[in-house]
Design an enzyme around this catalytic site. Structure first.
Site, mmCIF file in Angstrom:
data_model
loop_
_atom_site.group_PDB
_atom_site.id
_atom_site.type_symbol
_atom_site.label_atom_id
_atom_site.label_comp_id
_atom_site.label_asym_id
_atom_site.label_seq_id
_atom_site.Cartn_x
_atom_site.Cartn_y
_atom_site.Cartn_z
ATOM 1 N N ASP A 23 29.680 140.573 25.195
ATOM 2 C CA ASP A 23 28.721 141.315 25.842
ATOM 3 C C ASP A 23 27.319 140.940 25.334
ATOM 4 O OD1 ASP A 23 27.290 143.119 27.272
ATOM 5 O OD2 ASP A 23 27.971 145.018 26.057
ATOM 6 N N HIS A 40 24.273 133.756 30.606
ATOM 7 C CA HIS A 40 25.760 133.401 31.114
ATOM 8 C C HIS A 40 25.928 132.085 30.551
ATOM 9 C CE1 HIS A 40 26.009 137.639 32.285
ATOM 10 N NE2 HIS A 40 25.020 137.315 33.560
ATOM 11 N N LEU A 133 46.927 128.255 21.418
ATOM 12 C CA LEU A 133 46.445 129.606 21.781
ATOM 13 C C LEU A 133 46.846 130.061 23.494
ATOM 14 C CD1 LEU A 133 44.515 131.978 21.073
ATOM 15 C CD2 LEU A 133 42.694 130.359 22.466
HETATM 16 C C1 FPP Z 1 28.191 141.010 29.801
HETATM 17 O O1 FPP Z 1 27.113 140.620 29.657
HETATM 18 C C2 FPP Z 1 28.787 139.556 30.353
HETATM 19 C C3 FPP Z 1 29.342 139.325 31.645
HETATM 20 C C4 FPP Z 1 29.493 140.428 32.478
HETATM 21 C C5 FPP Z 1 29.819 137.833 31.752
HETATM 22 C C6 FPP Z 1 30.721 137.157 30.752
HETATM 23 C C7 FPP Z 1 30.790 136.000 31.389
HETATM 24 C C8 FPP Z 1 30.685 134.759 30.642
HETATM 25 C C9 FPP Z 1 30.340 134.586 29.139
HETATM 26 C C10 FPP Z 1 31.077 133.649 31.237
HETATM 27 C C11 FPP Z 1 32.580 133.305 30.947
HETATM 28 C C12 FPP Z 1 33.064 131.965 31.571
HETATM 29 C C13 FPP Z 1 34.199 131.754 31.400
HETATM 30 C C14 FPP Z 1 34.696 130.520 31.702
HETATM 31 C C15 FPP Z 1 35.469 132.685 30.855
HETATM 32 P P1 FPP Z 1 25.769 141.361 29.970
HETATM 33 O O2 FPP Z 1 25.360 140.419 31.243
HETATM 34 O O3 FPP Z 1 26.279 142.924 30.842
HETATM 35 O O4 FPP Z 1 24.636 141.366 28.905
HETATM 36 P P2 FPP Z 1 23.659 142.518 29.038
HETATM 37 O O5 FPP Z 1 24.443 144.012 28.432
HETATM 38 O O6 FPP Z 1 22.961 142.293 27.840
HETATM 39 O O7 FPP Z 1 22.804 142.652 30.127
#
Ligand code: FPP
Length: 238
Positions: A23, A40, A133
């Site tokens: 997050d 992201h 893993l």
């Molecule tokens: C939450 O942060 C994050 C997500 C909903 C997306 C997470 C995805 C990735 C890190 C990419 C993953 C890739 C692979 C290959 C597994 P948010 O966007 O809700 O952050 P915020 O709360 O600060 O807005």
């Protein structure tokens, strides 16, 4: 220094199954006046670093929350962006093959794009024999949705009411056959489970941090594991 660190590794109790809510990507980007897509992208880099690090130090299972059943509410451009990051990750098979990482997806695959479903199946098949893993990527995943899915499959399999135990439920979850997560990590200053592994995390230890996911480093993970280790020692002697 090196030896002290090494000693520390050997002494500490490693979690068997770490689950992470990745997050804070959006806030990380906002702080830098960048688009959310940059957050992201940075979060995805962190994900690769942390997965490799878990593999290196001998963690057996890692489950990351990549996309929840609720994330479809985000603008289409953001959903597309996350799906494209996933496509790139799966196409570059060195990400897991070279690392001897076994990949598995958990969640409802139904609504996902066909090409992504194919890439997921291929990645799972290609890495099925990996001995490092075990990496679960939660994609279109929701804990309640998973339990509904499990109940339906129990009924469909004709299992009698009196034969249903906690084990029956566990065996019908996406994580069937895996040990429950014993350590849940959520960075970014939020203190919620957000529908993540709600059945499996009943006895887990929780660890929260204000660090935003793109800034989360192996050092942060080490700190978290040290805490886990201390908590475990406190109860271990009983
Ligand atoms: C939450 O942060 C994050 C997500 C909903 C997306 C997470 C995805 C990735 C890190 C990419 C993953 C890739 C692979 C290959 C597994 P948010 O966007 O809700 O952050 P915020 O709360 O600060 O807005």
């Amino acid at each position: 220094m090196f030896f002290r660190k090494k000693e520390k590794y050997e002494e500490r109790v490693l979690p068997t199954h770490i689950a992470i809510i990745m997050d804070g990507n959006g806030r990380w980007a906002k702080k830098r006046s960048l688009p959310r897509s940059a957050g992201h992208a940075a979060g995805s880099k962190t994900f690769k670093t942390i997965a490799r690090y878990c593999n290196k130090i001998g963690i057996r299972y890692l489950t990351v929350y990549a996309f929840s059943t609720e994330n479809w509410k985000r603008p289409k451009s953001e959903v597309d962006n996350i799906m494209n990051i996933l496509r790139d990750y799966l196409k570059d098979t060195d990400n897991f093959k070279e690392e001897n990482i076994k990949l598995q997806f958990i969640g409802d695959r139904g609504p996902l794009a066909e090409d992504i479903k194919e890439l997921m199946l291929k990645a799972e098949a290609d890495s099925a024999d990996a001995t490092g893993l075990h990496l679960n990527i939660a994609l279109n995943y929701g804990g309640r949705d998973e339990i509904v899915h499990a109940v339906k499959s129990i009924i469909r399999n004709g299992i009698g009411v009196d034969d249903i135990t906690e084990r029956t439920i566990s065996d019908h979850l996406y994580t069937a056959g895996q040990p429950d997560p014993d350590f849940i990590i959520r960075p970014s200053g939020e203190y919620r489970l957000s529908n993540y592994l709600i059945w499996q995390s009943a006895y887990a230890e929780y660890w929260f941090s204000d660090v935003l996911w793109p800034d989360f480093s192996p050092r942060d993970l080490d700190r978290a594991i040290d805490d886990f280790s201390r908590r475990n020692r406190r109860f271990g002697g009983v």
